[in-house]
Design an enzyme around this catalytic site. Structure first.
Site, PDB file in Angstrom:
ATOM      1  N   GLU B 329       0.861  -1.202   0.000  1.00 10.38           N
ATOM      2  CA  GLU B 329       0.000   0.000   0.000  1.00 10.38           C
ATOM      3  C   GLU B 329       0.884   1.234   0.000  1.00 10.38           C
ATOM      4  OE1 GLU B 329      -2.221  -0.719   3.628  1.00 10.38           O
ATOM      5  OE2 GLU B 329      -3.366  -2.350   2.724  1.00 10.38           O
ATOM      6  N   CYS B 424      -9.942   0.068   8.612  1.00 12.87           N
ATOM      7  CA  CYS B 424      -9.454   1.394   8.994  1.00 12.87           C
ATOM      8  C   CYS B 424     -10.183   2.508   8.253  1.00 12.87           C
ATOM      9  CB  CYS B 424      -7.950   1.492   8.741  1.00 12.87           C
ATOM     10  SG  CYS B 424      -7.452   0.916   7.104  1.00 12.87           S
TER      11      CYS B 424
END
Lengths: 656, 656
Positions: B329, B424
């Site tokens: 990521e 998240c």
């Protein structure tokens, strides 16, 4: 003189092509000694993992050492993949083929000794897979999803058959027969045997080859069983994994791969799309096409036809590369041919060549020859450097040294590597090049199919000889001289490549003639001697992809004859995405004997974006200023032999 | 009336923007109840892993249950990531912010009880991380590379400070103070303490917020220490991993990530490029900019400036998305902005908004406001659906439902998901939207900076009020009415967005005026009441990327005001790569109240490739036939709220 027809006995073919003899001499002088040194851990090299990173485990291959340990000649543990043995076997097979064009007593001493070593490593019952023998004897045949045991033995069987054929070495064949007997004793439909095949296809094609030498029906039956049974009971592998310890992987993490990865998600005979690991698919199809011919099983042939269609018409790069993602080195979906996250493994191109050869033996269709040609001159050949000592695992259509800094693209290397932790590709391209004489003719009951324009002298049975001369792939004039002293009655089928189908000229015995193209071939009656002058269309062509291919929209690829071209930064200094080929590309060609061992170079009229003087990441669009320039292209197979830099096959095209 | 100046006290801002109040009511009516139900395992949903696949482990979040177990109210084991607690804390923070615009006694009962639960779960020494308390108490602070303990407590501290501010609940603040004391007791430069920070930055920004409430110098010192010490001893983490058992991962495989993934590969103060996990980078930078302001540390500020430059000028998508690869990521390299293998996590866009806000407080530079605007109206907001119950982890610039069939692209989903195993993003976008009143003004010693065109009524100290009205983002007329009954002497700085910098009009108290743009702002003296009419340039613009961006060569993106637009298949039926925007795009706009909760739609003159009637995968290039058509575009934030299909931000452009 009595009339007679030709048998389908394999001709003896001597390659005279300058292009290919350079490579075949490279195999003898550089590739085989280099690879042997590597496999004996005697080369000072870097070993790269197959994704491009450094292999942290070892500077060594250990492949020969594993055999020595299994043979009791050394102490130690197995190192490497469970299929590490196959590096040696494919090398042996390449060496065997090389003897057909280059006697090599020193090498033969090495290979004879290697046969002895392999025989010593083989167990009494015929089993040979050094990983299991050395470190996991209790797990033999207990984790077929990932054990590669039949794959490994299959590669030996191929090598043993080839070595026996080349040298007459009986021990080489005996090892193969013992292996096949071992497998036959353990696998098959009978009660008490394992009703499954290897997770990695290969044994099917190997048993077919062994059957052709031995005529032992059991081998063909077993190959047939492996094929028709594949995917019928996919849970077999899961049951084995569970019994052997689900997480107790031999190849870490491999218990988690999908059934489609290894082509057991549904019965093979009903599979319509090429799915999963690309190399597995084409090895499987090669065996399936071979067995279909030997058994006459039309269902098998229909399955081959479907998968051929899926691969070649919807899932293949223009270079012949297959495998659209590095994740699982796998096929993805129709027309998904991304240029930046692709795989296009050398082994997959080699395997597709095998498949095409089998398909051509089953049906005289030019397309099969087209694909052999595409691989030989492009996607497979790009796997080896001009010096014979560097190899690509991944053969990209777009490359940039900076890709190393993005892990999504880091598997795309812009330089060939010394060797790989999983070193399947180097020996695979070697055995293809050294056996290229087997890819020139296909003999059927009623015709000699000349499907590759690789200059050669060929001797068929009953004294029929063909001398094919040309400077192909650089020149489009192909000359055939047929000598037929015994008046054999047959036909000469000459493939007219798809790129020349609309335009070629034919002169037979000095007289220009026309012939219809039938399924990709023209046919000439052969009754006596014959000369043929074939002139193919070597116009430089711009290709476009099907509009369903998102990645190639607005782009063209350049082809001349069989050769796909590419742009390299060694010739074109700006970022390659900032060029576009002009609407009128005015493509020109010249041969440069000093460039890349002698290649034909193409120049395209093009333009390059004039970079505005801005460091803004985004700015208001200003109509692009295009600066006319030339774009220089070289054959794809020869890229990455000069300064490191970007490469592109698909080029932006004005107004496309 | 005496002259006086403004203090930098936070104004009370009431959002009156119709665009944003719809979202803020959605937060209260849908998002908060939905997320609370999910975290209590009371919602019938599918949980997707963050890469797009189904989460095989559970249909449950278990986030509240973990707290109950830690508090002794339930029996059982921890479930989920070691930072699962933060889902609850970010939700609590979002709820706290919502009370500023929507009294909600029922919700407050829930949140007060939640504070009690958290207090019960907290240990006497202030420690709170349910994973370690429940299942690994002996490993507390022993695997900081991946434990997320300070990250987890940092998220509580943010929530506790916000909840205390919103409700006056003292217990909420006490929990935060106890946590900070616990961390201070265990970390810092003193002998006997751990000389390291958390592998995931967050505690730095949290301690800064807590310092601002408590004025406890130790908290600021500790935040400063974590920053200047970061990367000074990267081997610390390796030593901990070794001591805790190298392979004994809490997050499987995470021991193998590189030092740059978590920004410890070199001292933070010397880092020049944004590297590694994008969310970590922007959380780290947010804390660093905050601490730089609070301490006046110019070296910290210089590090912020360098990383801002790296992110915003070389590594950010035009939507505000950051993270060019799904692998880690992460950031990759300058100008590497692939549209098909990107990440652009919602949390990273939220975090960049945080960073920009801090930077703007440190320097009155319009660019920081530009990026807040870009994220609020594009890259961050796209993370939530119009129904408030579906979320993107990845916010792509190119999408296709077929990407699910290619694992290299399968992380790019074309539909928002119910929830994620690593959840998240949903609560992060919720807390940003519910706190948007904090992103409208920045008050400095000598000016009120109005940097967002979000209609609002704001009360500053000494009775100064600003009523900003507009129909932004659909309309470009911004009206300010300043009431200044006490004659405060200050300036009103109004950001002129980069997209309007060359063209805007200003009418002050009914008189058209000109003002220089200074570092992105115009300034008006404020001494008494004042009215301002600002008209921004809402011309529809075509953007181009820097020529170093390979992925966007020959393409344009469409922008109007703050909004980046995209093409969806719901409006444009052909494959989107087969359109091109005309050289003269003749872009037109109309607002459609019935479309996507009311959006401005753009129409571009375009053409579409006429597909030749061929199934050939490759064919000779034929000059493309372009069929004129319109291309319909919708704002990027609103995509994927209709029928599933392709989406593209960057569009082929004629002759570009």
């Amino acid at each position: 003189m009595t009339e007679s027809t030709l048998t389908t006995a394999t001709p003896k073919v001597t390659i005279t092509s300058d292009f290919w003899n350079k490579y075949r001499q490279l195999i003898v002088k550089e590739v085989l000694p280099y690879q042997w040194a590597v496999m004996n851990d005697e080369a000072d090299i870097n070993i790269t993992d197959e994704k491009g990173g450094d292999n942290p485990d070892s500077k060594n291959s250990h492949a020969v050492a594993n055999l020595k340990i299994a043979a009791g000649q050394m102490k130690g543990h197995h190192f490497g993949f469970p299929f590490q043995d196959t590096d040696v076997y494919k090398w042996l097979e390449a060496a065997a083929y090389s003897f057909s064009y280059q006697a090599n007593p020193d090498l033969k001493t090495v290979t004879d000794n290697l046969i002895d070593l392999i025989a010593d490593a083989q167990e009494d019952d015929g089993y040979l897979s050094t990983f299991f023998q050395i470190d996991a004897p209790e797990r033999k045949f207990k984790r077929l999803q990932q054990s590669h045991e039949l794959y490994t033995m299959g590669h030996y069987i191929e090598a043993g058959v080839a070595y026996h054929h080349a040298t007459g070495n009986e021990k080489a064949l005996t090892i193969a027969i013992k292996m096949a007997n071992c497998i036959d004793a353990n696998f098959g439909p009978q009660a008490g045997k394992l009703h499954a095949a290897d997770g990695h296809p290969e044994i099917e094609l190997a048993l077919s080859k062994l059957f052709e030498v031995t005529h032992e029906q059991r081998y063909l039956d077993l190959a047939h069983y492996f094929l028709v049974n594949r995917g019928v009971d996919p849970d077999f592998y899961d049951r084995q994994l569970k019994a052997d310890g689900f997480d107790n992987d031999i190849i870490p993490g491999m218990h988690g791969v999908t059934h489609s990865y290894y082509q057991v998600d549904q019965p093979l005979l009903t599979q319509k799309d090429a799915k999963g690991h690309a190399v597995r698919v084409v090895y499987l199809c090669t065996g399936m096409a071979h067995v279909a011919r030997l058994t006459g099983d039309k269902d098998l042939q229909a399955a081959c036809d479907r998968l051929w269609d899926s691969i070649v018409h919807r899932r293949m790069y223009v270079t012949g590369g297959i495998g659209s993602t590095n994740v699982g080195e796998a096929f993805t979906y129709d027309y998904d041919l991304p240029n930046e996250t692709m795989y296009a493994e050398t082994c997959a191109s080699v395997g597709l060549t095998f498949f095409a050869k089998q398909m051509l033996q089953n049906e005289a269709k030019g397309e099969f020859g087209d694909i052999i040609e595409k691989e030989l001159f492009n996607g497979a050949l790009s796997g080896i450097s001009l010096d014979g000592k560097h190899f690509f695992y991944v053969n990209p259509l777009t490359a940039d040294p900076k890709f190393q800094q993005n892990p999504s693209k880091a598997h795309i290397m812009s330089r060939r590597q010394d060797w790989f932790g999983c070193a399947c590709c180097p020996s695979n391209i070697a055995r293809l090049v050294s056996s290229i004489d087997q890819y020139v003719y296909t003999v059927t009951n009623d015709a000699i199919l000349s499907h590759q324009f690789i200059a050669n002298q060929a001797e068929f049975d009953q004294g029929l000889e063909i001398d094919q001369t040309s400077n192909f792939p650089w020149d489009n004039h192909i000359h055939y001289a047929v000598k037929n002293p015994n008046g054999v009655q047959t036909k000469l089928g000459i493939r007219i490549p798809s790129w020349s189908r609309a335009n070629f000229t034919l002169v037979v015995d000095g007289v220009e003639q026309t012939r219809p193209v039938q399924n990709g071939f023209i046919y000439l009656d052969v009754t006596g001697d014959l000369t043929v002058e074939l002139t193919l269309d070597f116009s430089i062509r711009e290709l476009q992809a099907n509009p369903a291919v998102a990645s190639d929209a607005g782009k063209v690829a350049i082809q001349r004859g069989p050769m796909i071209y590419c742009a390299e930064q060694a010739d074109n200094s700006a970022d390659l995405w900032n060029y576009r080929v002009a609407a009128d590309a005015d493509l020109t060609y010249h041969f440069d004997a000093d460039l890349l061992n002698g290649v034909g170079e193409i120049t395209a009229k093009a333009a390059v974006r004039k970079t505005p003087a801005t460091t803004d990441l985004y700015a208001d669009y200003q109509p692009t200023t295009w600066q006319p320039t030339d774009l220089t292209l070289v054959p794809y197979y020869a890229w990455a032999n000069r300064a490191d830099g970007q490469m592109r096959v698909w080029l932006n095209k004005e107004n496309a």
